[in-house]
Scaffold this motif. Sequence first.
Motif, PDB file in Angstrom:
ATOM      1  N   VAL A 212      12.141  -6.295 -20.427  1.00  0.00           N
ATOM      2  CA  VAL A 212      12.266  -5.255 -19.404  1.00  0.00           C
ATOM      3  C   VAL A 212      13.339  -5.637 -18.393  1.00  0.00           C
ATOM      4  O   VAL A 212      13.672  -6.815 -18.224  1.00  0.00           O
ATOM      5  N   GLN A 213      13.869  -4.626 -17.730  1.00  0.00           N
ATOM      6  CA  GLN A 213      14.940  -4.822 -16.755  1.00  0.00           C
ATOM      7  C   GLN A 213      14.451  -4.487 -15.349  1.00  0.00           C
ATOM      8  O   GLN A 213      13.749  -3.494 -15.137  1.00  0.00           O
ATOM      9  N   GLN A 214      14.829  -5.305 -14.406  1.00  0.00           N
ATOM     10  CA  GLN A 214      14.481  -5.120 -13.009  1.00  0.00           C
ATOM     11  C   GLN A 214      14.855  -3.719 -12.531  1.00  0.00           C
ATOM     12  O   GLN A 214      15.971  -3.256 -12.739  1.00  0.00           O
ATOM     13  N   GLY A 215      13.890  -3.034 -11.928  1.00  0.00           N
ATOM     14  CA  GLY A 215      14.135  -1.704 -11.379  1.00  0.00           C
ATOM     15  C   GLY A 215      13.827  -0.566 -12.310  1.00  0.00           C
ATOM     16  O   GLY A 215      13.767   0.594 -11.880  1.00  0.00           O
ATOM     17  N   ASP A 216      13.624  -0.846 -13.610  1.00  0.00           N
ATOM     18  CA  ASP A 216      13.312   0.228 -14.562  1.00  0.00           C
ATOM     19  C   ASP A 216      11.887   0.751 -14.354  1.00  0.00           C
ATOM     20  O   ASP A 216      11.019   0.058 -13.816  1.00  0.00           O
ATOM     21  N   ASP A 217      11.642   1.954 -14.826  1.00  0.00           N
ATOM     22  CA  ASP A 217      10.345   2.615 -14.695  1.00  0.00           C
ATOM     23  C   ASP A 217       9.272   1.836 -15.454  1.00  0.00           C
ATOM     24  O   ASP A 217       9.371   1.622 -16.653  1.00  0.00           O
TER      25      ASP A 217
ATOM     26  N   ASN B 232       0.688   2.922 -17.282  1.00  0.00           N
ATOM     27  CA  ASN B 232       1.360   1.630 -17.422  1.00  0.00           C
ATOM     28  C   ASN B 232       2.165   1.638 -18.716  1.00  0.00           C
ATOM     29  O   ASN B 232       1.619   1.841 -19.798  1.00  0.00           O
ATOM     30  N   TYR B 233       3.473   1.392 -18.598  1.00  0.00           N
ATOM     31  CA  TYR B 233       4.342   1.414 -19.778  1.00  0.00           C
ATOM     32  C   TYR B 233       4.591   0.029 -20.381  1.00  0.00           C
ATOM     33  O   TYR B 233       5.200  -0.081 -21.438  1.00  0.00           O
ATOM     34  N   ALA B 234       4.146  -1.024 -19.707  1.00  0.00           N
ATOM     35  CA  ALA B 234       4.452  -2.393 -20.155  1.00  0.00           C
ATOM     36  C   ALA B 234       3.715  -2.728 -21.451  1.00  0.00           C
ATOM     37  O   ALA B 234       2.494  -2.564 -21.536  1.00  0.00           O
ATOM     38  N   GLU B 235       4.442  -3.214 -22.451  1.00  0.00           N
ATOM     39  CA  GLU B 235       3.862  -3.629 -23.720  1.00  0.00           C
ATOM     40  C   GLU B 235       4.238  -5.085 -24.002  1.00  0.00           C
ATOM     41  O   GLU B 235       5.394  -5.492 -23.809  1.00  0.00           O
ATOM     42  N   VAL B 236       3.254  -5.866 -24.448  1.00  0.00           N
ATOM     43  CA  VAL B 236       3.476  -7.291 -24.704  1.00  0.00           C
ATOM     44  C   VAL B 236       4.618  -7.488 -25.701  1.00  0.00           C
ATOM     45  O   VAL B 236       4.692  -6.804 -26.729  1.00  0.00           O
TER      46      VAL B 236
ATOM     47  N   PHE C 276       0.841  -1.203   0.000  1.00  0.00           N
ATOM     48  CA  PHE C 276       0.000   0.000   0.000  1.00  0.00           C
ATOM     49  C   PHE C 276       0.869   1.243   0.000  1.00  0.00           C
ATOM     50  O   PHE C 276       1.826   1.341   0.770  1.00  0.00           O
ATOM     51  N   MET C 277       0.524   2.192  -0.869  1.00  0.00           N
ATOM     52  CA  MET C 277       1.232   3.470  -0.943  1.00  0.00           C
ATOM     53  C   MET C 277       0.353   4.589  -0.414  1.00  0.00           C
ATOM     54  O   MET C 277      -0.764   4.782  -0.911  1.00  0.00           O
ATOM     55  N   SER C 278       0.828   5.315   0.568  1.00  0.00           N
ATOM     56  CA  SER C 278       0.112   6.496   1.045  1.00  0.00           C
ATOM     57  C   SER C 278       0.463   7.668   0.129  1.00  0.00           C
ATOM     58  O   SER C 278       1.422   7.578  -0.655  1.00  0.00           O
ATOM     59  N   PRO C 279      -0.275   8.766   0.196  1.00  0.00           N
ATOM     60  CA  PRO C 279       0.039   9.917  -0.665  1.00  0.00           C
ATOM     61  C   PRO C 279       1.449  10.468  -0.508  1.00  0.00           C
ATOM     62  O   PRO C 279       1.954  11.147  -1.399  1.00  0.00           O
ATOM     63  N   ILE C 280       2.121  10.162   0.622  1.00  0.00           N
ATOM     64  CA  ILE C 280       3.473  10.715   0.819  1.00  0.00           C
ATOM     65  C   ILE C 280       4.560   9.792   0.269  1.00  0.00           C
ATOM     66  O   ILE C 280       5.727  10.165   0.238  1.00  0.00           O
ATOM     67  N   ASN C 281       4.193   8.570  -0.168  1.00  0.00           N
ATOM     68  CA  ASN C 281       5.174   7.660  -0.755  1.00  0.00           C
ATOM     69  C   ASN C 281       5.503   8.037  -2.192  1.00  0.00           C
ATOM     70  O   ASN C 281       4.706   8.692  -2.868  1.00  0.00           O
ATOM     71  N   VAL C 282       6.685   7.617  -2.661  1.00  0.00           N
ATOM     72  CA  VAL C 282       7.017   7.716  -4.081  1.00  0.00           C
ATOM     73  C   VAL C 282       6.045   6.817  -4.836  1.00  0.00           C
ATOM     74  O   VAL C 282       5.848   5.657  -4.467  1.00  0.00           O
ATOM     75  N   HIS C 283       5.420   7.331  -5.894  1.00  0.00           N
ATOM     76  CA  HIS C 283       4.388   6.571  -6.601  1.00  0.00           C
ATOM     77  C   HIS C 283       4.841   6.010  -7.947  1.00  0.00           C
ATOM     78  O   HIS C 283       4.029   5.580  -8.757  1.00  0.00           O
ATOM     79  N   VAL C 284       6.136   5.996  -8.179  1.00  0.00           N
ATOM     80  CA  VAL C 284       6.678   5.367  -9.382  1.00  0.00           C
ATOM     81  C   VAL C 284       6.553   3.854  -9.236  1.00  0.00           C
ATOM     82  O   VAL C 284       6.871   3.300  -8.197  1.00  0.00           O
ATOM     83  N   THR C 285       6.066   3.181 -10.303  1.00  0.00           N
ATOM     84  CA  THR C 285       6.059   1.718 -10.336  1.00  0.00           C
ATOM     85  C   THR C 285       7.295   1.263 -11.104  1.00  0.00           C
ATOM     86  O   THR C 285       7.574   1.780 -12.185  1.00  0.00           O
ATOM     87  N   ARG C 286       8.021   0.288 -10.536  1.00  0.00           N
ATOM     88  CA  ARG C 286       9.237  -0.215 -11.170  1.00  0.00           C
ATOM     89  C   ARG C 286       9.087  -1.722 -11.405  1.00  0.00           C
ATOM     90  O   ARG C 286       8.397  -2.412 -10.654  1.00  0.00           O
ATOM     91  N   TYR C 287       9.745  -2.220 -12.448  1.00  0.00           N
ATOM     92  CA  TYR C 287       9.662  -3.654 -12.725  1.00  0.00           C
ATOM     93  C   TYR C 287      10.314  -4.442 -11.595  1.00  0.00           C
ATOM     94  O   TYR C 287      11.460  -4.202 -11.234  1.00  0.00           O
TER      95      TYR C 287
END
Length: 224
Positions: free
Chosen positions: A173-178, A165-169, A96-107
């Motif tokens: 992708v690399q671990q940790g990337d945006d 969402n940037y993921a495309e079939v 769970f992310m609260s509004p004060i957390n970084v909201h970037v999703t990473r692989y």
Amino acid sequence: MFHKEGQRIIITTFLLVAVTVLLANQFITLPWLQMSVQILALVILILILQFFRNPTRKPVKSFDDILAPVDGKVVVIEEVEENEYFKDKRIQVSIFMSPINVHVTRYAASGQIKFSKYHPGKYLVAWHPKASEENERTTVVINTPKFGDVLYRQIAGALARRIVNYAEVGESVQQGDDAGFIKFGSRVDLFLPLDAAITVKLNQKVIGAKTCIATTRIKKENED
């Protein structure tokens, strides 16, 4: 450094704050009220800047580990039936992310995208048990060398109104990337194989692209 998804909102907020400060100087005669309005405007700008911050993360990449896809707190660790893609039992780990957390999703892992789908939906509070199936969300599956298929789901919360969402079939992708962004309060679910060794606990705070969520190393050590 700020995330590109927040650029328009940051510029708009900055302009509105600048106008508010100037108008307060010109039209508000009471010193305490003038200062209060200006301080409030600056606080709003600081909150917007904090929300869209995008700290640089350099993960220690490993096929043996699943890293946290986001910053936040672990609110669920349980065996569940995943009904959208796997249609069998998996270990669900929810952050769970609260509004004060970084909201970037990473692989959370390196591999190839096998599935990526957006679902419109409700805006229940992110920790609601039905949020994973009823809220606005995206489902992404990464085929990984050690864990096989790993599914993660971005889930909008009560305040969120847009998931990026940037993921495309077919994409590698690399671990940790945006991997995307969720605007204002949200949750990410991971669905892992039943034999994955979970390395986090309930209510533990995790850091995206840093904290190990699950590993195959423990399984290897036991086999040895």
